[in-house]
Design a protein around this motif. Structure first.
Motif, PDB file in Angstrom:
ATOM      1  N   VAL A 256      -6.492 -15.764  -0.115  1.00  9.36           N
ATOM      2  CA  VAL A 256      -5.520 -15.187  -0.893  1.00  9.36           C
ATOM      3  C   VAL A 256      -4.214 -14.777  -0.167  1.00  9.36           C
ATOM      4  O   VAL A 256      -4.161 -13.830   0.507  1.00  9.36           O
ATOM      5  CB  VAL A 256      -6.025 -13.862  -1.677  1.00  9.36           C
ATOM      6  CG1 VAL A 256      -4.823 -13.529  -2.556  1.00  9.36           C
ATOM      7  CG2 VAL A 256      -7.258 -14.037  -2.311  1.00  9.36           C
ATOM      8  N   LEU A 259      -2.173 -10.958   0.588  1.00  9.63           N
ATOM      9  CA  LEU A 259      -3.133  -9.644   0.553  1.00  9.63           C
ATOM     10  C   LEU A 259      -2.594  -9.081   1.396  1.00  9.63           C
ATOM     11  O   LEU A 259      -2.292  -9.268   2.461  1.00  9.63           O
ATOM     12  CB  LEU A 259      -4.511 -10.315   0.947  1.00  9.63           C
ATOM     13  CG  LEU A 259      -5.404 -10.748  -0.272  1.00  9.63           C
ATOM     14  CD1 LEU A 259      -6.852 -10.882   0.269  1.00  9.63           C
ATOM     15  CD2 LEU A 259      -5.358  -9.848  -1.314  1.00  9.63           C
ATOM     16  N   SER A 287      -2.164 -17.268  -4.500  1.00  5.21           N
ATOM     17  CA  SER A 287      -1.877 -15.842  -4.247  1.00  5.21           C
ATOM     18  C   SER A 287      -2.592 -15.317  -5.712  1.00  5.21           C
ATOM     19  O   SER A 287      -3.223 -15.985  -6.496  1.00  5.21           O
ATOM     20  CB  SER A 287      -0.461 -15.615  -4.370  1.00  5.21           C
ATOM     21  OG  SER A 287       0.033 -16.239  -5.863  1.00  5.21           O
ATOM     22  N   LYS A 288      -2.645 -13.843  -5.731  1.00  8.56           N
ATOM     23  CA  LYS A 288      -3.135 -13.586  -6.861  1.00  8.56           C
ATOM     24  C   LYS A 288      -2.582 -13.889  -8.284  1.00  8.56           C
ATOM     25  O   LYS A 288      -3.313 -14.286  -9.079  1.00  8.56           O
ATOM     26  CB  LYS A 288      -3.189 -11.872  -6.662  1.00  8.56           C
ATOM     27  CG  LYS A 288      -3.260 -11.218  -8.284  1.00  8.56           C
ATOM     28  CD  LYS A 288      -4.824 -11.000  -8.478  1.00  8.56           C
ATOM     29  CE  LYS A 288      -4.995 -10.086  -9.451  1.00  8.56           C
ATOM     30  NZ  LYS A 288      -4.107  -9.997 -10.717  1.00  8.56           N
ATOM     31  N   LYS A 289      -1.486 -14.219  -8.106  1.00  9.62           N
ATOM     32  CA  LYS A 289      -0.513 -14.602  -9.403  1.00  9.62           C
ATOM     33  C   LYS A 289      -0.954 -16.107  -9.463  1.00  9.62           C
ATOM     34  O   LYS A 289      -1.373 -16.184 -10.810  1.00  9.62           O
ATOM     35  CB  LYS A 289       0.729 -14.577  -9.088  1.00  9.62           C
ATOM     36  CG  LYS A 289       1.585 -14.884 -10.205  1.00  9.62           C
ATOM     37  CD  LYS A 289       3.129 -14.935 -10.104  1.00  9.62           C
ATOM     38  CE  LYS A 289       3.847 -15.311 -11.675  1.00  9.62           C
ATOM     39  NZ  LYS A 289       3.325 -16.501 -12.056  1.00  9.62           N
ATOM     40  N   ASP A 292      -4.426 -15.826 -11.222  1.00  9.12           N
ATOM     41  CA  ASP A 292      -4.166 -15.209 -12.618  1.00  9.12           C
ATOM     42  C   ASP A 292      -3.567 -16.542 -13.769  1.00  9.12           C
ATOM     43  O   ASP A 292      -4.238 -16.648 -14.670  1.00  9.12           O
ATOM     44  CB  ASP A 292      -3.135 -14.100 -12.779  1.00  9.12           C
ATOM     45  CG  ASP A 292      -3.646 -13.001 -12.424  1.00  9.12           C
ATOM     46  OD1 ASP A 292      -4.855 -12.684 -12.372  1.00  9.12           O
ATOM     47  OD2 ASP A 292      -2.902 -11.701 -11.708  1.00  9.12           O
ATOM     48  N   VAL A 302      -8.994 -12.672 -13.763  1.00 10.67           N
ATOM     49  CA  VAL A 302      -9.489 -12.123 -12.624  1.00 10.67           C
ATOM     50  C   VAL A 302      -9.552 -10.569 -12.698  1.00 10.67           C
ATOM     51  O   VAL A 302      -8.982  -9.829 -13.315  1.00 10.67           O
ATOM     52  CB  VAL A 302      -8.283 -12.193 -11.532  1.00 10.67           C
ATOM     53  CG1 VAL A 302      -8.696 -11.304 -10.248  1.00 10.67           C
ATOM     54  CG2 VAL A 302      -7.983 -13.604 -11.238  1.00 10.67           C
ATOM     55  N   ASN A 304     -11.296  -8.524 -10.039  1.00 13.68           N
ATOM     56  CA  ASN A 304     -10.597  -7.871  -9.090  1.00 13.68           C
ATOM     57  C   ASN A 304     -10.768  -8.724  -7.950  1.00 13.68           C
ATOM     58  O   ASN A 304     -11.423  -9.835  -8.008  1.00 13.68           O
ATOM     59  CB  ASN A 304     -11.337  -6.431  -8.962  1.00 13.68           C
ATOM     60  CG  ASN A 304     -12.821  -6.740  -8.477  1.00 13.68           C
ATOM     61  OD1 ASN A 304     -13.550  -7.449  -9.045  1.00 13.68           O
ATOM     62  ND2 ASN A 304     -13.259  -5.916  -7.554  1.00 13.68           N
ATOM     63  N   ILE A 305     -10.140  -8.395  -6.815  1.00  8.42           N
ATOM     64  CA  ILE A 305     -10.308  -8.993  -5.510  1.00  8.42           C
ATOM     65  C   ILE A 305     -11.029  -8.011  -4.763  1.00  8.42           C
ATOM     66  O   ILE A 305     -10.438  -6.694  -4.319  1.00  8.42           O
ATOM     67  CB  ILE A 305      -9.138  -9.490  -4.897  1.00  8.42           C
ATOM     68  CG1 ILE A 305      -8.349 -10.426  -5.835  1.00  8.42           C
ATOM     69  CG2 ILE A 305      -9.409  -9.888  -3.722  1.00  8.42           C
ATOM     70  CD1 ILE A 305      -6.896 -10.792  -5.515  1.00  8.42           C
ATOM     71  N   ASN A 318     -12.550 -12.187   1.733  1.00 10.15           N
ATOM     72  CA  ASN A 318     -12.275 -11.397   0.416  1.00 10.15           C
ATOM     73  C   ASN A 318     -12.995 -12.455  -0.446  1.00 10.15           C
ATOM     74  O   ASN A 318     -13.247 -13.504  -0.127  1.00 10.15           O
ATOM     75  CB  ASN A 318     -10.845 -11.643   0.006  1.00 10.15           C
ATOM     76  CG  ASN A 318     -10.208 -12.838   0.498  1.00 10.15           C
ATOM     77  OD1 ASN A 318      -9.600 -13.303   1.531  1.00 10.15           O
ATOM     78  ND2 ASN A 318      -9.993 -13.700  -0.736  1.00 10.15           N
ATOM     79  N   VAL A 320     -12.396 -13.244  -4.747  1.00  7.64           N
ATOM     80  CA  VAL A 320     -11.836 -13.051  -6.256  1.00  7.64           C
ATOM     81  C   VAL A 320     -13.009 -13.213  -7.085  1.00  7.64           C
ATOM     82  O   VAL A 320     -13.428 -14.251  -7.098  1.00  7.64           O
ATOM     83  CB  VAL A 320     -10.920 -14.441  -6.221  1.00  7.64           C
ATOM     84  CG1 VAL A 320     -10.204 -14.160  -7.669  1.00  7.64           C
ATOM     85  CG2 VAL A 320      -9.738 -14.422  -5.167  1.00  7.64           C
TER      86      VAL A 320
END
Length: 324
Positions: A256, A259, A287-289, A292, A302, A304-305, A318, A320
């Motif tokens: 990710v 992070l 990325s997290k975005k 999403d 999502v 959580n991570i 990690n 996701v």
């Protein structure tokens, strides 16, 4: 590196760190020209791969270094053959076109649609790729199996499982899991060879994750979605969404971007892996975005991570977590 691994020069040099041999003798074993092999070994010795020994009675004498000893490991050799092989390095020749268009231009460099097409037409390279991916998995299975809370699931399906190394570790760690399914293409599954005392909960199913997957409480996608662009990744997740049991989850095991806590070396690794995915298969690191946004095209979001505290190396650390 590719030529040295292909010819298995390290093995021909000798089996342990004290082994000494001449380029001429090694050339006879591996089927190479003695002079040319000496020049290659000399060049790589300058970089620390081998140790050239100055001997008044012999020329072209070499010994091992810690780096050349690594090539005695079949898994490391497979990684070298894969990452330094023509399927990878030739694909980078069309980088300019990929940057201009924003799309993978592997075909312009190689004549194949993408790296997957190359592997389909080169079964030996596909086998080496599978083995090299398995060798990477071996270094992260314990961490990932403990990182995810798998005890909440009855049926776990590893999508794109290859040899099933991660799934076997999960089954060992969580005896309450009732069934583990290793799902992959027939060309992968049909070549697998398993240990004699295989866990009876472990099974293999062949298929296409763009079409259908077996029903499960948890789907694992380890190093899968980064191989695909957003459109294809959404299609994979939608396939999973149709078969996921009520209350189930999807565990995405990809890097990710962004992070907290990454070292500079890790950020560099992920950044260049992202470029490699673009160039080879039109894939990407996210990325997290990005995750999403990807989920907006699917029934998932999502949740959580999960991040491991053990992030001193380059191995995945990690997960996701997606839920409906």
């Amino acid at each position: 590196m590719y030529v040295l691994a292909k010819l298995d020069v390290a093995k021909a040099l000798g089996p342990n760190e004290d082994s000494i041999n001449t380029a001429e003798a090694i050339a006879k074993v591996v089927g190479a020209d003695p002079s040319a092999l000496y020049r290659l070994m000399h060049s790589t010795a300058v970089e620390g791969l081998f140790r050239e020994i100055i001997d008044d009675t012999k020329t072209g004498v070499f010994g091992h270094t810690p780096l050349s000893m690594e090539l005695l490991d079949p898994l490391t050799r497979d990684q070298t053959l894969c990452f330094c092989g023509p399927g990878f390095y030739r694909g980078w020749e069309s980088l300019e076109e990929s940057i201009k268009t924003g799309k993978c231009q592997y075909q312009k460099a190689t004549g194949y649609v993408d790296y997957w097409d190359f592997l389909t037409k080169h079964p030996d390279d596909e086998y080496i790729f599978k083995r090299s991916m398995s060798s990477i998995t071996i270094n992260s299975v314990k961490r990932l199996s403990e990182l995810g809370d798998f005890k909440q699931f009855n049926v776990v399906c590893d999508v794109g499982a290859s040899e099933g190394i991660l799934l076997k570790e999960i089954l060992r760690t969580y005896p309450t899991i009732k069934k583990g399914i290793a799902f992959d293409r027939p060309t992968v599954i049909n070549k697998n060879v398993h240990e004699a005392n295989l866990d009876p909960r472990f099974s293999e199913v062949t298929g296409d994750f763009f079409v259908s997957v077996p029903a499960a409480d948890c789907y694992i996608l380890k190093s899968i979605l980064h191989d695909w662009n957003d459109e294809s990744s959404a299609a994979i997740l939608n396939t999973l969404g149709r078969s996921l049991n009520p209350g189930g989850k999807v565990y995405i095991m990809d890097y990710v971007i962004g992070l907290p806590g990454y070292t500079a070396a890790q950020e560099s690794h992920i950044a260049w892996l992202d470029m490699h995915m673009l160039q080879m298969v039109d894939g990407k690191e996210r990325s997290k975005k990005d995750f999403d946004d990807l989920c907006k095209k699917t029934p998932f979001h999502v949740e959580n991570i999960i991040i491991s505290q053990l992030k001193a190396d380059m191995w995945l650390s990690n997960i996701v977590v997606l839920t409906k």
